[in-house]
Scaffold this motif. Structure first.
Motif, short mmCIF file in Angstrom:
data_model
loop_
_atom_site.label_atom_id
_atom_site.label_comp_id
_atom_site.label_asym_id
_atom_site.label_seq_id
_atom_site.Cartn_x
_atom_site.Cartn_y
_atom_site.Cartn_z
N UNK A 107 32.26 60.04 42.65
CA UNK A 107 32.72 58.66 42.47
C UNK A 107 33.95 58.33 43.30
N UNK A 108 34.53 59.33 43.95
CA UNK A 108 35.76 59.10 44.71
C UNK A 108 35.56 58.05 45.80
N UNK A 109 34.52 58.22 46.59
CA UNK A 109 34.28 57.29 47.71
C UNK A 109 34.11 55.86 47.20
N UNK A 110 33.35 55.69 46.12
CA UNK A 110 33.11 54.34 45.60
C UNK A 110 34.39 53.71 45.07
N UNK A 111 35.21 54.52 44.39
CA UNK A 111 36.47 53.98 43.87
C UNK A 111 37.40 53.57 45.01
N UNK A 112 37.51 54.43 46.03
CA UNK A 112 38.40 54.12 47.15
C UNK A 112 37.96 52.85 47.86
N UNK A 113 36.66 52.69 48.06
CA UNK A 113 36.16 51.51 48.77
C UNK A 113 36.37 50.24 47.96
N UNK A 114 36.01 50.28 46.69
CA UNK A 114 36.11 49.07 45.86
C UNK A 114 37.56 48.69 45.57
N UNK A 115 38.41 49.67 45.35
CA UNK A 115 39.82 49.36 45.09
C UNK A 115 40.50 48.83 46.36
N UNK A 116 40.08 49.32 47.52
CA UNK A 116 40.60 48.81 48.79
C UNK A 116 40.24 47.35 48.97
N UNK A 117 38.98 47.01 48.71
CA UNK A 117 38.55 45.62 48.81
C UNK A 117 39.27 44.73 47.80
N UNK A 118 39.44 45.24 46.59
CA UNK A 118 40.14 44.45 45.56
C UNK A 118 41.58 44.16 45.99
N UNK A 119 42.23 45.15 46.57
CA UNK A 119 43.61 44.97 47.03
C UNK A 119 43.66 43.99 48.20
N UNK A 120 42.76 44.17 49.16
CA UNK A 120 42.77 43.28 50.33
C UNK A 120 42.50 41.84 49.92
N UNK A 121 41.47 41.61 49.12
CA UNK A 121 41.11 40.23 48.77
C UNK A 121 42.21 39.55 47.95
N UNK A 122 42.95 40.33 47.18
CA UNK A 122 44.08 39.76 46.45
C UNK A 122 45.14 39.24 47.42
N UNK A 123 45.45 40.06 48.43
CA UNK A 123 46.45 39.66 49.42
C UNK A 123 45.92 38.53 50.31
N UNK A 124 44.64 38.62 50.71
CA UNK A 124 44.07 37.60 51.58
C UNK A 124 43.99 36.25 50.87
N UNK A 125 43.61 36.26 49.60
CA UNK A 125 43.55 35.02 48.85
C UNK A 125 44.94 34.41 48.69
N UNK A 126 45.93 35.24 48.45
CA UNK A 126 47.31 34.75 48.32
C UNK A 126 47.78 34.10 49.61
N UNK A 127 47.46 34.72 50.74
CA UNK A 127 47.86 34.14 52.02
C UNK A 127 47.09 32.86 52.31
N UNK A 128 45.79 32.84 52.01
CA UNK A 128 44.99 31.64 52.23
C UNK A 128 45.51 30.48 51.38
N UNK A 129 45.89 30.78 50.16
CA UNK A 129 46.43 29.75 49.28
C UNK A 129 47.74 29.21 49.82
N UNK A 130 48.58 30.10 50.34
CA UNK A 130 49.85 29.67 50.93
C UNK A 130 49.61 28.80 52.16
N UNK A 131 48.66 29.20 53.01
CA UNK A 131 48.34 28.41 54.20
C UNK A 131 47.84 27.03 53.80
N UNK A 132 46.98 26.99 52.80
CA UNK A 132 46.43 25.71 52.35
C UNK A 132 47.53 24.81 51.79
#
Length: 237
Positions: free
Chosen positions: A92-117
């Motif tokens: 399960x290591x690979x799946x956790x690393x991949x999904x947690x990475x995406x969760x972290x990125x999308x949190x930051x990307x959404x925050x930046x997109x909201x700020x830009x908007x």
């Protein structure tokens, strides 16, 4: 590709427009060009920061996975019970690393997109605001950087997929990343970046909860899985 009357706003009509070629276009800074070749050259300059940012994402992802893997192993007690960990959680290591990475990125990307908007001068309603002054809408530096950031992320993710262990969802992710890259590129080329920003905002916010729910599942935090999945379902629809 575009006719004179459909491409320019009223500010560039009448006598003024006669000074420009039939296929005149604008670059990211709204500078006027008279040939498609000049526009391609202008847009191609974005390849350099895209490559640099993609490389940065690669390095950051490696560092993130190193730290997240240590956390995951401590969480499931690898040192205290290595036999049980190897039998149950190693796969399960690979799946956790991949999904947690995406969760972290999308949190930051959404925050930046909201700020830009929020820093933009236009609003969503009425919906005609999205088309106001198209295609000569400002492409501000913060907006442009956000677009480059999103594009670089998906470029790195697409390339990395071909050098990592292939899972069952390999082609699903490849198709998703290619489609997203094409949508971002086309929206920038056609100067529909306002539409692109709104679409990224709507999709990124639901992805936060989708990948968070998967990450919590691999940590066996079932209550958080239920809560985040319900929020994901609401945000998706």
């Amino acid at each position: 590709m575009w006719g004179k009357q459909s491409w320019f706003t009223h500010e560039y009509s009448g006598d003024n427009i006669s000074t420009f070629a039939h296929n005149a276009v604008v670059d990211a800074n709204n500078a006027l060009f008279v040939t498609d070749l000049e526009r391609v050259v202008c847009e191609a300059r974005g390849l350099v920061p895209i490559c640099i940012l993609a490389l940065c994402f690669f390095v950051v992802k490696k560092l993130y996975r190193f730290c997240a893997l240590r956390f995951f192993r401590r969480w499931h007690g690898e040192t205290s019970n290595p036999v049980a960990y190897e039998a149950t959680f190693r796969k399960l290591e690979r799946k956790f690393l991949e999904n947690s990475w995406y969760a972290t990125y999308y949190t930051l990307a959404f925050s930046m997109a909201l700020w830009v908007f929020m820093t933009e001068e236009w609003t969503v309603f009425p919906l005609t605001n999205i088309w106001a002054n198209w295609p000569l809408q400002p492409f501000r530096p913060s907006f442009l950087f956000y677009y480059l950031l999103e594009l670089s992320f998906y470029v790195e993710a697409l390339v990395s997929h071909f050098f990592e262990t292939r899972l069952d969802d390999f082609w699903v992710y490849v198709i998703h990343h290619v489609t997203t890259i094409l949508l971002i590129l086309f929206s920038a080329w056609a100067r529909c970046h306002r539409h692109g920003l709104l679409l990224l905002l709507l999709h990124d916010v639901s992805d936060i909860f989708l990948y968070s729910a998967k990450s919590f599942r691999y940590l066996r935090l079932e209550k958080l899985v239920d809560v985040t999945f319900i929020i994901f379902a609401i945000s998706f629809f």
